[in-house]
Structures are given as C-alpha cells and as structure tokens.
Design a protein around this motif. Structure first.
Motif, short mmCIF file in Angstrom:
data_model
loop_
_atom_site.label_atom_id
_atom_site.label_comp_id
_atom_site.label_asym_id
_atom_site.label_seq_id
_atom_site.Cartn_x
_atom_site.Cartn_y
_atom_site.Cartn_z
N PRO A 1 0.75 -1.18 -0.18
CA PRO A 1 -0.08 -0.12 -0.09
C PRO A 1 0.97 1.20 0.02
N SER B 1 7.70 5.65 5.17
CA SER B 1 7.05 6.23 6.11
C SER B 1 6.91 7.74 6.01
N PRO C 1 -5.60 -1.86 4.31
CA PRO C 1 -5.78 -1.15 3.17
C PRO C 1 -6.84 -1.51 2.16
N GLU D 1 0.84 4.49 3.20
CA GLU D 1 1.39 4.06 4.55
C GLU D 1 1.89 4.88 5.37
N PRO E 1 2.91 0.99 10.05
CA PRO E 1 2.42 -0.25 9.60
C PRO E 1 0.93 -0.43 9.94
N SER E 2 0.37 0.25 11.10
CA SER E 2 -0.95 0.26 11.34
C SER E 2 -1.74 1.32 11.20
N HIS F 1 -2.99 4.42 8.16
CA HIS F 1 -2.97 4.70 6.63
C HIS F 1 -3.54 5.87 6.17
#
Length: 401
Positions: free
Chosen positions: A4, A268, A306, A352, A355-356, A358
C-alpha cells in the motif's frame, strides 16, 4: 498486488503525490534520489501520443521549453521515456493552481496580471492542428468548428481568456450548458467589467476575436502599449548550447534509451509530510472552512487494513452513481451524471503512514469543484466507520456534549 502506498521510482527520481491532472497528462511531485532536488514530472502515455499523432507537437513543446530561459517560463531539466510512458522533468513551481488563488483571494490588479505574461508553448510551423484539447471555457472558436487550427492563434485566444480571468476573477465565457457555452465562444459573446482600463479592454477585445484571421497576432501584442508596460523580453539559449538529443530518444524503443520503472517499499511519512496534511485528518474539516474557499482535495487517516479501506470507498461511491476503477491502491471514481463542467471524477490513493496507520487522499480530477464538495459530504458519511480519530479529538467532542 504491491504494498500500500508503495512509491514509484523512475530512473533517479522517486515519484510522490499527484500535483495536477489534465486530458493528456498527469503531473507528479518527485525527488532526485542522488541530489535531493525536488522537481515536477509531467507524465504522458506514449501510446496515447502516438495514437493521436501528437509526436511532432510534443517534440515542439519540449524543444521550445528547452530553448527559452525566462523567469516566467517553467524550466525543463530533462526528458526520459520507458516502454509505455514519457517523463518530462520540470522545475517545481509551488503555490497551487492559479485559478484557486483567484477564487480564494480575489482578482489581480492589472499590473499583477500583466506581469505574469502567460503563453502556451505549443504550436506547429507548417500546417494546422486537428486535436481538440483543453478546458472548454478556454477553447478557441476554430477548435469548436473542427476545421483545423493554427496553434499560434489558438494560444493567443487561450491566453486572452486567462488574462480576463486574472483581472475579472471570473470567466469571459461560461454557461452550465456546453452547447450554449460553445455558442457564446463561437460568437465571441462577452463583456468587459467597467473596472478594466481602456487599454486592457481594447487588447482583450482584439485577442478574443472569434475570426482567427482578424485576431491580434503575437508580434502585434508585443508592440501593444498596455502589454509593453514593464515588459522584459525573454532570453533565448543559443541552439548549439542546448542538447536536444533526448527529445528524439524518447520515441526510440532501443533499450539503451529507456529508463526503468519500479515499485519500491513504501516510505513512512516524515513529520513535515504529516503536518502538511494534518487538516485532512478529520473528515469534517473540508466543510469547516470559510464559505467560498474552494478546495479540490482532502484526506483522512484510518487504522483499517488497506484492502478494507478500498472496499469501503467502493461501497460508499457506487450508490452515489459513480463507476469505480481500481489499480493497486489507487481508485478512479467517475460520475455517471453530466454536471456544470462535465462528469465529476475523483482520484483516491492509499498511503502507508505506519504499519497500522494509513492516509487516504481524495482529489477532484474533473468536473465542478462545488459538485465535488456536495459529493464528498454524502460520500464521507459512508466512511465514518473506518476513519481514525485521535483520543484527544474524541475527548474534546465528549466534553462539548
């Protein structure tokens, strides 16, 4: 399926968010991974260019941009091509779209409008162009009549429309009905506001002359008294000092001339990127702005996977009459109703952040901006279950109750 929000790398450039989208091209923010320089990259589909016989037109545009060195002309750095795309690397110009500035801040004074000296650098020396392109409100009468047109006289007309918009704050030719709009353009049916100076009125009336053979020419504009006030002639590079080899190379399918395109692991977002988008964290923020401030894009964050975000967007869009096309973690939403400026179309993309976490960007790519606002108000209600709200925001709302 790629990760993503995965970033695309083309040659030495890492592509970022989309800055603008037109009928034939898309412009993206990019960063040179070797130098760190920030640029804009115009991306054209090679098959589209070939199919519409635009090769010579594209070559002329690139060559002219390379030859001109002027503070008001966007500089071109280099040209690249892959098997399917043409990439034109350009100077990055900040500030957003000019029309948005006019809508939010009001019309420009004549001296400000004159200083911009806008001109489209696409023309053909020996013959007529036949590809209809551009926004309907800016299109010259000879394009509508579909009899072929000289790119130079067409550009003069379009620049006249832009000059009018800069000084008036609205379009000279506008109508909810496209046939009626074309009728006004064909007749040259417009009026100048009373606050235009006599010099500006005379020039615009000569530019927005529906008969291209009677329309003022570029050499005549350069001698016009109103135009010449504070005029600085452009400087041209000597042709022998400018390398034009890469222009022919972009249409050469030899492997040695092609750049590689590859998806990479998503980066990131850094603190600066997050702060710059912070106003979009809350779905309601778009409608908490001052009335009249036009925005063409917004964003929100979600802690959902996602794939679930994509499914939820599709579920929310289809009942509103939008066709959905998906590719990786990007979606195109195309309205099936004709609005004031054609069909409303919206592009969405999932990035993204962590990791958790979006971020989802929504951007109007076609149609009327106010219609985009109305769409988004209905559309957002179907997304509330997946939108992330920080504990601080939730607590503030609870206290307010």
């Amino acid at each position: 399926m790629s990760a993503p929000g995965s970033c695309m790398r083309v040659g030495d450039y890492e592509l970022g968010k989309t800055l603008g989208e037109g009928s034939f091209a898309k412009v993206k923010f990019a960063r040179n991974t070797k130098t760190g320089d920030r640029v804009a990259i115009k991306i054209l589909d090679k098959n589209h260019v070939l199919r519409h016989k635009m090769v010579e037109q594209i070559k002329m545009e690139i060559s002219t941009m390379k030859l001109i060195k002027h503070p008001n002309v966007v500089q071109i750095h280099e040209v690249m091509a892959s098997k399917t795309k043409i990439y034109i690397v350009l100077e990055l110009v900040g500030g957003g779209e000019l029309f948005d500035k006019i809508v939010s801040s009001g019309r420009l004074k004549e001296d400000e409008a004159r200083s911009l000296r806008i001109y489209f650098l696409i023309y053909k020396e020996d013959g007529l162009l036949h590809t209809a392109c551009g926004t309907p409100n800016y299109v010259a009468p000879e394009v509508i009549s579909n009899k072929g047109y000289d790119g130079r006289t067409f550009d003069v007309w379009s620049c006249g429309v832009i000059l009018y918009v800069l000084m008036a704050g609205y379009l000279p030719f506008d109508d909810p009905s496209t046939p009626a709009l074309y009728g006004k353009i064909l007749k040259g049916q417009f009026t100048c506001p009373s606050f235009f100076s006599s010099g500006a009125k005379k020039l615009i009336k000569r530019i927005l002359e529906p008969n291209p053979h009677k329309r003022i020419t570029i050499p005549e504009i350069l001698e016009n008294e109103w135009f010449r006030k504070g005029y600085k002639p452009p400087s041209f590079e000597h042709e022998e000092d400018v390398n034009l080899d890469d222009i022919d190379a972009i249409f050469n399918d030899s492997e040695e001339h092609l750049v590689t395109e590859k998806k990479e692991r998503p980066e990131s977002m850094n603190a600066f990127a997050l702060i710059s988008r912070s106003q979009g964290f809350n779905l309601g923020s778009l409608f908490e702005q001052e009335v009249g401030l036009v925005k063409r894009e917004t964003c929100f964050t979600s802690q959902f996977p996602p794939n679930e975000i994509m499914s939820k967007i599709e579920e929310a869009a289809k009942p509103l009459g939008f066709n959905v096309r998906k590719h990786n973690y990007k979606m195109k939403l195309q309205g099936d109703k004709t609005g004031r400026k054609g069909h409303l179309s919206v592009a969405t993309e999932v990035f993204e952040v962590a990791p958790s976490l979006h971020m989802v960007e929504l951007r109007k790519t076609g149609g009327d901006t106010l219609e985009f606002h109305k769409f988004y108000k209905s559309f957002s209600s179907g997304l509330k279950d997946i939108v992330w709200k920080s504990e601080a925001i939730t607590e503030e709302k609870e206290e307010a109750r």
